[in-house]
Design a protein around this motif. Structure first.
Motif, mmCIF file in Angstrom:
data_model
loop_
_atom_site.group_PDB
_atom_site.id
_atom_site.type_symbol
_atom_site.label_atom_id
_atom_site.label_comp_id
_atom_site.label_asym_id
_atom_site.label_seq_id
_atom_site.Cartn_x
_atom_site.Cartn_y
_atom_site.Cartn_z
ATOM 1 N N GLN A 108 41.519 -11.969 -26.666
ATOM 2 C CA GLN A 108 40.499 -11.236 -26.197
ATOM 3 C C GLN A 108 40.095 -11.089 -24.778
ATOM 4 O OE1 GLN A 108 36.887 -12.189 -28.397
ATOM 5 N NE2 GLN A 108 37.352 -10.302 -29.609
ATOM 6 N N PHE A 109 40.314 -12.104 -23.870
ATOM 7 C CA PHE A 109 40.133 -12.232 -22.693
ATOM 8 C C PHE A 109 40.850 -11.146 -21.947
ATOM 9 C CE2 PHE A 109 42.876 -15.715 -22.525
ATOM 10 C CZ PHE A 109 43.640 -15.347 -21.431
ATOM 11 N N LEU A 141 41.641 -8.193 -23.229
ATOM 12 C CA LEU A 141 40.679 -6.886 -23.759
ATOM 13 C C LEU A 141 39.463 -6.911 -23.110
ATOM 14 C CD1 LEU A 141 40.478 -4.618 -25.455
ATOM 15 C CD2 LEU A 141 39.379 -6.000 -27.168
ATOM 16 N N ALA A 142 38.789 -8.132 -22.632
ATOM 17 C CA ALA A 142 37.630 -8.128 -21.929
ATOM 18 C C ALA A 142 37.838 -7.763 -20.343
ATOM 19 C CB ALA A 142 37.034 -9.670 -21.945
ATOM 20 N N ARG A 186 40.268 -5.695 -19.528
ATOM 21 C CA ARG A 186 40.460 -4.401 -19.325
ATOM 22 C C ARG A 186 38.859 -3.359 -19.618
ATOM 23 N NH1 ARG A 186 43.774 -0.934 -22.293
ATOM 24 N NH2 ARG A 186 43.552 -1.956 -24.247
ATOM 25 N N ALA A 187 38.329 -4.045 -20.247
ATOM 26 C CA ALA A 187 36.848 -3.396 -20.640
ATOM 27 C C ALA A 187 36.207 -3.340 -19.495
ATOM 28 C CB ALA A 187 36.343 -4.099 -21.920
ATOM 29 N N LEU A 188 36.463 -4.332 -18.523
ATOM 30 C CA LEU A 188 35.717 -4.330 -17.193
ATOM 31 C C LEU A 188 36.378 -3.504 -16.110
ATOM 32 C CD1 LEU A 188 34.873 -8.113 -16.477
ATOM 33 C CD2 LEU A 188 33.282 -6.225 -16.721
ATOM 34 N N GLY A 189 37.362 -3.038 -16.615
ATOM 35 C CA GLY A 189 37.926 -1.727 -15.771
ATOM 36 C C GLY A 189 38.944 -2.522 -14.665
ATOM 37 N N GLN A 190 39.410 -3.531 -15.060
ATOM 38 C CA GLN A 190 40.542 -4.433 -14.214
ATOM 39 C C GLN A 190 41.703 -3.637 -14.398
ATOM 40 O OE1 GLN A 190 40.886 -6.017 -11.502
ATOM 41 N NE2 GLN A 190 39.999 -7.837 -12.066
ATOM 42 N N SER A 191 42.583 -3.528 -13.168
ATOM 43 C CA SER A 191 43.842 -3.043 -13.156
ATOM 44 C C SER A 191 44.935 -3.825 -14.017
ATOM 45 C CB SER A 191 44.258 -2.733 -11.599
ATOM 46 O OG SER A 191 44.475 -3.705 -10.923
ATOM 47 N N ASN A 192 45.859 -3.160 -14.425
ATOM 48 C CA ASN A 192 47.019 -3.813 -15.111
ATOM 49 C C ASN A 192 47.746 -4.861 -14.322
ATOM 50 O OD1 ASN A 192 46.686 -2.552 -17.634
ATOM 51 N ND2 ASN A 192 48.091 -0.823 -16.960
ATOM 52 N N ARG A 199 45.980 -12.242 -12.234
ATOM 53 C CA ARG A 199 44.883 -13.019 -12.522
ATOM 54 C C ARG A 199 44.447 -13.706 -13.694
ATOM 55 N NH1 ARG A 199 40.638 -13.755 -9.051
ATOM 56 N NH2 ARG A 199 39.443 -13.926 -10.827
ATOM 57 N N HIS A 200 44.819 -12.996 -14.675
ATOM 58 C CA HIS A 200 44.438 -13.573 -16.080
ATOM 59 C C HIS A 200 45.555 -14.033 -16.763
ATOM 60 C CE1 HIS A 200 40.096 -12.586 -15.792
ATOM 61 N NE2 HIS A 200 40.574 -11.408 -15.179
ATOM 62 N N PRO A 259 48.189 -17.244 -14.855
ATOM 63 C CA PRO A 259 47.362 -18.349 -14.424
ATOM 64 C C PRO A 259 47.464 -19.322 -16.007
ATOM 65 C CG PRO A 259 46.308 -16.806 -13.374
ATOM 66 C CD PRO A 259 47.174 -16.098 -14.087
ATOM 67 N N ASN A 260 47.434 -18.596 -17.000
ATOM 68 C CA ASN A 260 47.528 -19.475 -18.206
ATOM 69 C C ASN A 260 48.662 -19.939 -18.557
ATOM 70 O OD1 ASN A 260 44.913 -19.264 -19.761
ATOM 71 N ND2 ASN A 260 44.770 -17.409 -18.942
#
Lengths: 361, 320
Positions: free
Chosen positions: A252-253, A255-256, A258-264, A270-271, A274-275
Motif C-alpha cells: 500500500q505504501f 499506492l500511497a 503514487r497518490a501523492l503524485g510521486q513519479s514512477n 526511493r520506496h 530501499p526495501n
C-alpha cells in the motif's frame, strides 16, 4: 503514546532503529565479526600497500631468483635478519651463520606513490641490500612476493567492490524497472537476462575480452575486467530484485506514494529499492568473491592484468609449472591470500544474512 | 461549479471479450467543503471509483470506456501523466485503510512527510513545517516524533501521520478510503473527530468510503450507496438515515445490530453480492430483494430523482 521524556531512564525505552538492531544481531555472530575484522585489516593493508611493502613491485633482485622466504628473528632484544648465500646449482640458498643486520622501521627505500598520488619513500620496515627481507620469498625474476602480494591486493580486492557496485547498480535499476512496470517491459528484460545467464560465463568473458584491443595500459585492463564481469553479473541480481519488486509494488505504501503524485522512477528508487537493501547487502558480500576469482581466472589465463603489474591472478601464473611448484612452493602465496579473503567474505556474508533474517534469533 | 463531478463513469477490467464492468454508469458530485460518503458492501466498486478520481487504478487492466471525471472542471481521464502527478496530492489526497502498510517501513516518518511537501510545496519542505503538520493532526511531542520509524507508532498515530502527509499540500479534496477500519473503536472516533475538525479548519471536501452506517450519520452531508458497480441511492445523509428508500439501503440498515432490539438473531441480507462479470440481468439487487417482482429481472432500472435531492434506482421504492 507519550513521547519519551528526557530523563536518563528514557533512553532504554526509545526503540532502536533497524540498523541498530541489525548491528546488535551481527555482533553476536563471532565468525562473521572475525571475517569482518580480517577484511578490514586486508583492505587497510591494501590501501597502504606501498608503505607496508618493503620493496616496489617491479624491483628485481638479480642475485636471488626463487629465493626461499627470509624471516627476521629475535636476537637478544633486537630483531635481525640473516644473510643467505647462493650455492652452486639450481637456486639453492644457505643461511650464513653470524651475519645478521638489524631490521629498521620507517626506513627510506624504493619510491612509491601513497594512495596513487602522494610521492613517498618511507617503508614500514627494511634492511640493507645485502640482507633483504623476503617474507614470502622471491619469484622467477627475483621480485619480492610479499610486496607484490600487497600491491596485487590493491587490484584484486578493489575489483570485487567496484565490480559489485557497478553490477548491483545495474541489476537494481533494471530489476526494479522490470518488476515495477511488469507486462511487456518485464518480459523483454527478463528474457534478455536469461539470454546472458544461459551463456557459460567463462566463454562470454573470453569472447568479450577479445573485443578489447591488445596492448592496453594496466588501468585500462582493470576497467575492462570490471566492465566484463559486471556485464555478466547484473543479470542474476536483476532477476532477484525484479521478483522482490513484483511483491513490493503491490504494497500500500507504493499506492500511497503514487497518490501523492510521486513519479514512477522515484517510487522505484526511493520506496521500492530501499526495501530490498538488507537482501542486497548480504548478496553483495557473498558475491564479492566471484569477482575476485573472476579477476584471478582472467589474469591466470593471461588476458587480465599484465606483467609487471601485480595481481593475485597473474602472480599465480608463475605457479603453473609443476616443476616450480615442487621446488618453490612459496609461489603459491597468492592462493593463500585468495583463500583467506574469499573465506572471510563468506563468513561475513553468512553472518549478515542471519542478522538480516528477522526469523532467526 | 462543483469541485468534483463524476458523470456516467464506466470502467471495465480487461478488454473486449474478457471485459468485466466494475463501475457502471456512476455519477455523483462533491461541492467544495462538502462531505460525501460512499457506502456499500465489499467488492461493490467503492474503492475503484475513489481511486479513479486521480486515475490511480493502473490501466491496463482497467479500461475507462465512458464518462467524465471533472476535477475543478477538468477531466482527469484526459490528463497526461505529468498533469496527473500534479493533481495527485496537489488537488486530491488519499488516506488508505491500513496505515501500517501505507507508510514505507524503512524511512523515518518526518522524511516521509517531507517527501509530500517536496512534491507540492517545495519552498516549505523543512522540519518546522513537518512539526506544524504533526501538531495539526494531534500528535504529541512532534519534535521527537519526526525521528520515529512507522513501526514505533501505534495504528492511530500512523493514521494521523498519513493524514498529515495528505494535508501537507493543502488539497481541495481528501479521499479517505475506510480510514478507520484497521483501528479500534476509540481510535476510530478520534480519527473521525480529527477529520471533521480539519475539514472545518481547512475548508476541504471529503469523500469518505465506509461500510459503517454509524460513521455516515456523524460525518456525511450526502451519501451515495453503491451496489454491484452502480449507485442505487444518492441522498442527503440525514434523510437517508431517517427514511431509506432503496430496498438495498433498507436491508443494509436493518442489518445494523441494535442495542435495544427484541430480535434474537442479527438480521442479514440473504445471499451474496454478485460477482463482477456475473451480474443478473435487470436490477442487480433483485435476487436478494424482498420486494422484487418479475419485471425487476428484465430491465436495469434508472436512477430517478424521486424527491428533491433524492435519487433512487428502484421503481418500487414506495412499497415497504
Amino acid at each position: 503514546m507519550e513521547a519519551a521524556a528526557p530523563t536518563p531512564n528514557a533512553e532504554a525505552q526509545i526503540a532502536l532503529s533497524p540498523w541498530q538492531i541489525f548491528w546488535r544481531r551481527l555482533k553476536r555472530r563471532r565468525i562473521a565479526m572475525i571475517g569482518g575484522a580480517i577484511l578490514i585489516f586486508l583492505y587497510l593493508v591494501a590501501l597502504f600497500a606501498g608503505f607496508v611493502a618493503p620493496y616496489h613491485y617491479e624491483r628485481m633482485d638479480r642475485d636471488r631468483y626463487f629465493h626461499p622466504p627470509i624471516w627476521p628473528k629475535l636476537s637478544g632484544f633486537r630483531i635481525v635478519v640473516p644473510r643467505y648465500e647462493q650455492l652452486p646449482g639450481d637456486f639453492v640458498y644457505r643461511e650464513v651463520p653470524d651475519d645478521t643486520q638489524p631490521v629498521h622501521f620507517f626506513v627510506r627505500g624504493d619510491k612509491y606513490q601513497l594512495f596513487g598520488f602522494i610521492p613517498a619513500s618511507i617503508h614500514l620496515f627494511g634492511s640493507d641490500d645485502q640482507h633483504p627481507i623476503y617474507l614470502f620469498g622471491t619469484d622467477q625474476f627475483g621480485r619480492d612476493i610479499f610486496s607484490r602480494l600487497l600491491y596485487g591486493s590493491q587490484i584484486s580486492l578493489s575489483i570485487g567492490v567496484v565490480g559489485i557496485f557497478l553490477s548491483f547498480t545495474l541489476g537494481l535499476i533494471i530489476g526494479g524497472i522490470s518488476g515495477y512496470f511488469a507486462g511487456a517491459t518485464d518480459t523483454v528484460i527478463m528474457r534478455f537476462c536469461e539470454l546472458i545467464m544461459s551463456i557459460p560465463a567463462l566463454y562470454l568473458i573470453i569472447s568479450l575480452r577479445a573485443t578489447f584491443p591488445p596492448g592496453m595500459s594496466s588501468s585500462q585492463v582493470y576497467a575492462m575486467i570490471i566492465i566484463i564481469l559486471s556485464c555478466i553479473g547484473w543479470a542474476g541480481m536483476a532477476r532477484v530484485i525484479r521478483g522482490m519488486t513484483l511483491s513490493l509494488r503491490e504494497q500500500q505504501f507504493v499506492l500511497a506514494a503514487r497518490a501523492l503524485g510521486q513519479s514512477n522512477f522515484k517510487i522505484i528508487v526511493r520506496h521500492i529499492l530501499p526495501n530490498t537493501l538488507s537482501y542486497v547487502i548480504v548478496a553483495a558480500t557473498l558475491s564479492v568473491p566471484y569477482y575476485i576469482l573472476g579477476e584471478v581466472v582472467l589474469s591466470f589465463l593471461g588476458v587480465g592484468i599484465q606483467e609487471p603489474q601485480a595481481s593475485w591472478g597473474n602472480m599465480l601464473t608463475a605457479a603453473e609449472d609443476v616443476q616450480y611448484l615442487q621446488n618453490y612452493p612459496w609461489l603459491l602465496a597468492p592462493s593463500a591470500a585468495i583463500f583467506i579473503t574469499v573465506l572471510a567474505f563468506n563468513f561475513l556474508g553468512d553472518g549478515l544474512r542471519d542478522a538480516a533474517d528477522t526469523k532467526s534469533l | 461549479m462543483n469541485l468534483l463531478e463524476i458523470k456516467n463513469l464506466k470502467m471495465d477490467f480487461g478488454k473486449n471479450a474478457e471485459a468485466l464492468r466494475a463501475i457502471d454508469d456512476v455519477s455523483f458530485t462533491i461541492g467544495a467543503g462538502e462531505t460525501v460518503c460512499l457506502v456499500g458492501e465489499s467488492g461493490c466498486g467503492k474503492t475503484v471509483t475513489a481511486l479513479s478520481i486521480a486515475r490511480l487504478v493502473p490501466t491496463p487492466p482497467a479500461n475507462y470506456v465512458g464518462g467524465e471525471i471533472l476535477l475543478n472542471g477538468r477531466d482527469t481521464l484526459k490528463m497526461s501523466a505529468r498533469e496527473l502527478q500534479q493533481i495527485r496530492g496537489g488537488v486530491v489526497s488519499y488516506v488508505f485503510q491500513d496505515p501500517g502498510a501505507s507508510l514505507n517501513p524503512v524511512f523515518r516518518i518526518g522524511n516521509q512527510i517531507k517527501e509530500s511537501l517536496k512534491l507540492h510545496k517545495p519552498e516549505k519542505a523543512n522540519d518546522a513545517e513537518v512539526i506544524r503538520l504533526l501538531k495539526l493532526v494531534g500528535i504529541p511531542a512532534p519534535e521527537s516524533r519526526i525521528k520515529n520509524y512507522p513501526f514505533e507508532m501505534s495504528g492511530g498515530m500512523q493514521q494521523r501521520v498519513m493524514i498529515a502527509m495528505a494535508l501537507a499540500s493543502e488539497p481541495k479534496l481528501l479521499v479517505a478510503d475506510e480510514p478507520t477500519t484497521a483501528l479500534d473503536v476509540t481510535i476510530q472516533a478520534q480519527i473521525l473527530d480529527l477529520l471533521s475538525e480539519l475539514k472545518q479548519r481547512l475548508g476541504m471536501a471529503i469523500l469518505l468510503i465506509t461500510h459503517n452506517l454509524g460513521i455516515v450519520g456523524d460525518m456525511a452531508d450526502r451519501v451515495a450507496v453503491m451496489y454491484a458497480g452502480q449507485i442505487v441511492e444518492l441522498s442527503p445523509a440525514r434523510e437517508l438515515l431517517r427514511r431509506p428508500l432503496h430496498p438495498y439501503t433498507r436491508a443494509l440498515m436493518n442489518s445494523v445490530p441494535k442495542l435495544r432490539g427484541d430480535a434474537d438473531r442479527l438480521s442479514a441480507i440473504p445471499g451474496n453480492v454478485p460477482r463482477i462479470g456475473n451480474f443478473p440481468p435487470g436490477c442487480r439487487f433483485a435476487p436478494r430483494c424482498p420486494i422484487a417482482r418479475l419485471e425487476c429481472s428484465e430491465k436495469i432500472p434508472e436512477l430517478l430523482e424521486v424527491e428533491p435531492g433524492r435519487f433512487v434506482r428502484c421503481p418500487f421504492w414506495k412499497n415497504e
